[in-house]
Design a protein around this motif. Sequence first.
Motif, PDB file in Angstrom:
ATOM      1  N   THR A 228       6.805  14.255   1.056  1.00 20.99           N
ATOM      2  CA  THR A 228       6.357  13.461   2.200  1.00 20.99           C
ATOM      3  C   THR A 228       4.914  12.991   2.062  1.00 20.99           C
ATOM      4  N   SER A 229       4.048  13.819   1.470  1.00 19.12           N
ATOM      5  CA  SER A 229       2.639  13.460   1.482  1.00 19.12           C
ATOM      6  C   SER A 229       2.270  12.646   0.254  1.00 19.12           C
ATOM      7  N   VAL A 230       2.193  11.334   0.437  1.00 11.60           N
ATOM      8  CA  VAL A 230       1.882  10.459  -0.690  1.00 11.60           C
ATOM      9  C   VAL A 230       0.481  10.728  -1.206  1.00 11.60           C
ATOM     10  N   ILE A 231      -0.451  10.999  -0.289  1.00 13.24           N
ATOM     11  CA  ILE A 231      -1.839  11.197  -0.721  1.00 13.24           C
ATOM     12  C   ILE A 231      -1.954  12.421  -1.612  1.00 13.24           C
ATOM     13  N   ALA A 232      -1.337  13.532  -1.198  1.00 12.96           N
ATOM     14  CA  ALA A 232      -1.398  14.750  -2.010  1.00 12.96           C
ATOM     15  C   ALA A 232      -0.767  14.507  -3.375  1.00 12.96           C
ATOM     16  N   LEU A 233       0.323  13.768  -3.387  1.00 11.71           N
ATOM     17  CA  LEU A 233       0.985  13.494  -4.676  1.00 11.71           C
ATOM     18  C   LEU A 233       0.103  12.631  -5.565  1.00 11.71           C
ATOM     19  N   LEU A 234      -0.602  11.670  -4.945  1.00 14.74           N
ATOM     20  CA  LEU A 234      -1.448  10.786  -5.743  1.00 14.74           C
ATOM     21  C   LEU A 234      -2.629  11.539  -6.336  1.00 14.74           C
ATOM     22  N   ILE A 235      -3.141  12.547  -5.604  1.00 14.88           N
ATOM     23  CA  ILE A 235      -4.228  13.361  -6.171  1.00 14.88           C
ATOM     24  C   ILE A 235      -3.725  14.056  -7.439  1.00 14.88           C
ATOM     25  N   GLY A 236      -2.543  14.647  -7.338  1.00 17.37           N
ATOM     26  CA  GLY A 236      -1.969  15.311  -8.517  1.00 17.37           C
ATOM     27  C   GLY A 236      -1.702  14.321  -9.629  1.00 17.37           C
TER      28      GLY A 236
END
Lengths: 344, 213
Positions: free
Chosen positions: A213-221
């Motif tokens: 769900t969290s696009v931002i967290a995924l983009l950090i990774g």
Amino acid sequence: MSVDTAKEPQGDVVSSGPGGLEVQPAPHLTDPITTRRLMLDVIIALIPAFLASLVFFQWNSLRVLALCLIGCLATEYLFNRVRNKPNSLSDLSAVVTAIILAFSLPPTLPWFAVLMGAIVAIALGKMFFGGLGQNIFNPAMVGRAFLMVTFASLMTTWVAPAAEPGPPVPTDRVEAVTAATPLAQIKPGDPERPLPETWRLFVGRTAGSLGETSVIALLIGAAYLLIRRTIDWTIPFGMLGAALAFAAIAYLAAPGKFANPMFHLGAGSLVFGAFLIATDLVTSPLSKSGRVVFGAGCGVLTMVIRQFGTYPEGVMFSILMMNALAPLIGRWMRPTPLGGKARG
Amino acid sequence: MSEPSLGKQFTNGLWAENPVLVMLIGMCPTLAITNSVANALTMGAATTFVLICSNVVISLLRKQLQPHLRMLVYMLIIATFVTIADYALQAYLFEMSQALGPYVPLIIVNCIILARAEICASKSGPVRSFVDGVGMGLGFTFALTILGVIRELLGMRTVLSYQVLPEAFVPWVIMILPSGAFLTLGLVIGLVTWLKTRKPADSRQNKDLEAAA
């Protein structure tokens, strides 16, 4: 250069004996990247998404992840024991499979289903083919596809994330509140239904699978993986580019019927799939051009399923389908040998 | 080549050369109709009937067969018995006949029957052909029933429509779908292969034990 060595960089440097003359196949240059190092990078990249899932789904996030880890690691250990093979737990690939599987499951999935998915992922998805590097399909997606067909209703029961604004919930009487995922909301094709705001999709405060769900967290990774060069830009570019282009064309053609591209980028597991699932080294083509085509295929198929199929989300099926085509793409677009000309 | 004993000819079909689990022939009915035990048993019985009858008749005619026409004769004989089986099912087990759909007429093209006609019935006497037909037929039924039990039990919680597993068990829908047939067949074949290849190791172990004693 054999396909296997390139597909799975083991980093075993063949040292020539003192004074001995050895004939080795190319590549002669090797680097110290090991499977373990690559997998560790992926695990680190998944940490932000895990923290986000802890915030949104709390105890369930930990429960599903722990069950997946137990199932995957135990299955891998047992298979190696039974087949008298060296223990391969330390290459961490089973851990990565477990985390990706956990992140792709709904938070309230019962324990037996989670365990079964984990066992199927490693057993059917990986060990039956001969272990890491031999598998055709992404093991985590095999596990999820099995669950999707086996427990269709459990796999599509979603809960609202914690701290969801709305009518007060009598928490002493109910365990969780079910909610539709953003993609399921647009599926009936009713443009009047209120969609979640785009910012909420990117933060990840929507119903959905644990880690998607969290696009931002995924983009950090994903940024970490790109900087470490564990993954390169080809597959995410192909997949996101093709999906966005497809969504944009559909949106411009019939804005009332199809959601806008930004919605599709934020909803579901498109970003998760593009950066962390489709980029699996074993099940994607070798050459750069091949990987772009592979990614584009994933993106187009995802959007086709989302907009014309019966399932609300198509990332899993599109990746599995392109996994099946990866050897064909590999044959069609071979990697250029160092210093050589591209062969047709 | 010396002929094996009749007993061996019989167990050959049941285990050593089980048509489904070892020879991997007759896959179409195996995958298509094993989603319930009743289907599997009916299919097995119909195929066994056709197999025995065609084996015996072909064996009786084996001296008259012209090599270049033998396939045609096999097909005519098999088709005759399949038609009998099909009509018998329609007359006495109409619902089952509907459930099996085209797979009863398709017994005509079942590899097992043609293979046994070619391998056994066209070369041996009627008694041996009969025993071979019974063994192969039971072996086929056995394999289908194993698949049927596993798939019906896990997919619908029942065996022969009696509920076996408790309500709390969530049915594995995949098991009654075609993909479940492939998965189950693969796992059962793997298990059988493992059982068959494990034997020599055991006997060696026994020998070691005997030697030690």
